[in-house]
Scaffold this motif. Structure first.
Motif, PDB file in Angstrom:
ATOM      1  N   GLN A 115       2.139   1.847  -3.585  1.00 15.67           N
ATOM      2  CA  GLN A 115       1.060   2.238  -4.311  1.00 15.67           C
ATOM      3  C   GLN A 115       0.986   3.990  -4.072  1.00 15.67           C
ATOM      4  O   GLN A 115       0.670   4.586  -5.064  1.00 15.67           O
ATOM      5  CB  GLN A 115      -0.520   1.459  -4.172  1.00 15.67           C
ATOM      6  CG  GLN A 115      -1.284   2.276  -5.268  1.00 15.67           C
ATOM      7  CD  GLN A 115      -0.725   1.802  -6.601  1.00 15.67           C
ATOM      8  OE1 GLN A 115      -0.609   0.504  -6.899  1.00 15.67           O
ATOM      9  NE2 GLN A 115      -0.972   2.611  -7.638  1.00 15.67           N
ATOM     10  N   GLN A 116       1.025   4.257  -3.011  1.00 13.90           N
ATOM     11  CA  GLN A 116       0.896   5.658  -2.497  1.00 13.90           C
ATOM     12  C   GLN A 116       1.807   6.355  -3.074  1.00 13.90           C
ATOM     13  O   GLN A 116       1.700   7.606  -3.411  1.00 13.90           O
ATOM     14  CB  GLN A 116       0.650   5.727  -0.962  1.00 13.90           C
ATOM     15  CG  GLN A 116       0.251   7.192  -0.517  1.00 13.90           C
ATOM     16  CD  GLN A 116       0.267   7.109   0.964  1.00 13.90           C
ATOM     17  OE1 GLN A 116       0.328   6.370   1.714  1.00 13.90           O
ATOM     18  NE2 GLN A 116       0.105   8.422   1.428  1.00 13.90           N
ATOM     19  N   SER A 135       0.745  -1.169   0.004  1.00 17.31           N
ATOM     20  CA  SER A 135       0.131  -0.128  -0.003  1.00 17.31           C
ATOM     21  C   SER A 135       0.719   1.340  -0.054  1.00 17.31           C
ATOM     22  O   SER A 135       0.463   2.240  -0.647  1.00 17.31           O
ATOM     23  CB  SER A 135      -1.071   0.111   1.023  1.00 17.31           C
ATOM     24  OG  SER A 135      -0.084  -0.126   2.489  1.00 17.31           O
ATOM     25  N   ASN A 195       1.781   6.778  -6.666  1.00 23.32           N
ATOM     26  CA  ASN A 195       0.564   7.613  -7.234  1.00 23.32           C
ATOM     27  C   ASN A 195       0.882   9.333  -6.965  1.00 23.32           C
ATOM     28  O   ASN A 195       0.677  10.033  -7.523  1.00 23.32           O
ATOM     29  CB  ASN A 195      -0.659   7.488  -6.295  1.00 23.32           C
ATOM     30  CG  ASN A 195      -1.209   6.196  -6.899  1.00 23.32           C
ATOM     31  OD1 ASN A 195      -1.215   5.592  -7.741  1.00 23.32           O
ATOM     32  ND2 ASN A 195      -2.282   5.747  -5.796  1.00 23.32           N
TER      33      ASN A 195
END
Length: 260
Positions: A132-133, A129, A136
């Protein structure tokens, strides 16, 4: 608008740049020796405003209006970790809020490398996670760089890998031999400053409107693009800078733009 050749190179490359982002995230250009700064007093003084892995330097005197965004993390070949990402975000925000900025030069202070992409050592310590953060946030940062209202010129003397290439492609122009200009090893920074100086001589309001017209025009059909160009030109009609440009041309002198 149509007489603004320094930005036209972007429209030629733009369609292929998005393909490169999605299908070829890694690219390398020939490594070059450290730049010998030969431009001397013509460059003017440099005033540093931010420090760390990402620096902002404002050029002065005749180069006032040119801002250099420098990547400076030599121990990791400018690999982008959390600290460097924050530095990029802060630098881009600072430049975006700087009304005195006319053109931005994105370069590396590390010899033989532009940016090695993401910091994989740091990424190994992240959860899925968190990765992914981070990705982004990185993409959002590059979008912010691309969305700056002033032209940007990337100086690529060395490796541009993964996110480093994406950063370069987020700029309007690239100097390395890869896209807009081909120069001998060690000459990329000098060429980028030449381009920046040429843009910097134009009216600051016209510079912003030219980039806006090009950005909008690339996404629509020709009639709509011409409408966008006319809309941008209309915003310049009542400005003091437009009248100053006309007066300077008639009097055969260098214009003195005020950004009004």
């Amino acid at each position: 608008m149509r007489g603004f050749p320094a930005l036209i190179g972007r429209s030629i490359f733009r369609s292929s740049s998005h393909d490169l982002r999605s299908t070829h995230p890694t690219a390398t250009v020939a490594a070059a020796p450290p730049l010998l700064r030969r431009i001397g007093s013509r460059r003017g003084l440099i005033i540093q405003t931010l420090s760390g892995p990402v620096r902002i330097e404002r050029l002065s005197d005749s180069d006032s209006g040119i801002i250099e965004l420098k990547l400076d993390r030599p121990e990791a070949k400018n690999a982008i970790g959390k600290e460097m990402l924050r530095g990029l975000q802060n630098a881009i925000e600072t430049i975006g809020n700087d009304s005195s900025a006319n053109v931005v030069v994105v370069s590396s202070s590390v010899p033989k490398v532009f940016c090695a992409g993401a910091d994989l050592k740091e990424r190994k310590l992240m959860s899925a996670s968190e990765v992914q953060q981070f990705v982004n946030s990185l993409r959002s940062t590059f979008s912010s760089l691309e969305a700056l209202s002033v032209p940007t010129v990337a100086v690529i003397e060395g490796a541009a890998l993964g996110g480093g290439l994406e950063m370069a492609l987020s700029c309007d122009l690239r100097v390395c031999g890869l896209v807009n200009y081909c120069v001998p090893a060690g000459e990329a920074h000098h060429k980028a400053l030449q381009i920046a100086r040429d843009i910097n001589q134009k009216g600051p309001l016209a510079i912003r409107m030219a980039k806006q017209a090009i950005n909008k025009g690339l996404e629509v059909d020709m009639p709509s693009a011409l409408d966008a160009e006319e809309e941008c030109y209309d915003q310049l009609l009542e400005t003091q800078d437009r009248l100053e440009g006309l007066a300077a041309f008639a009097e055969k002198r260098k214009p003195s733009y005020l950004g009004k």
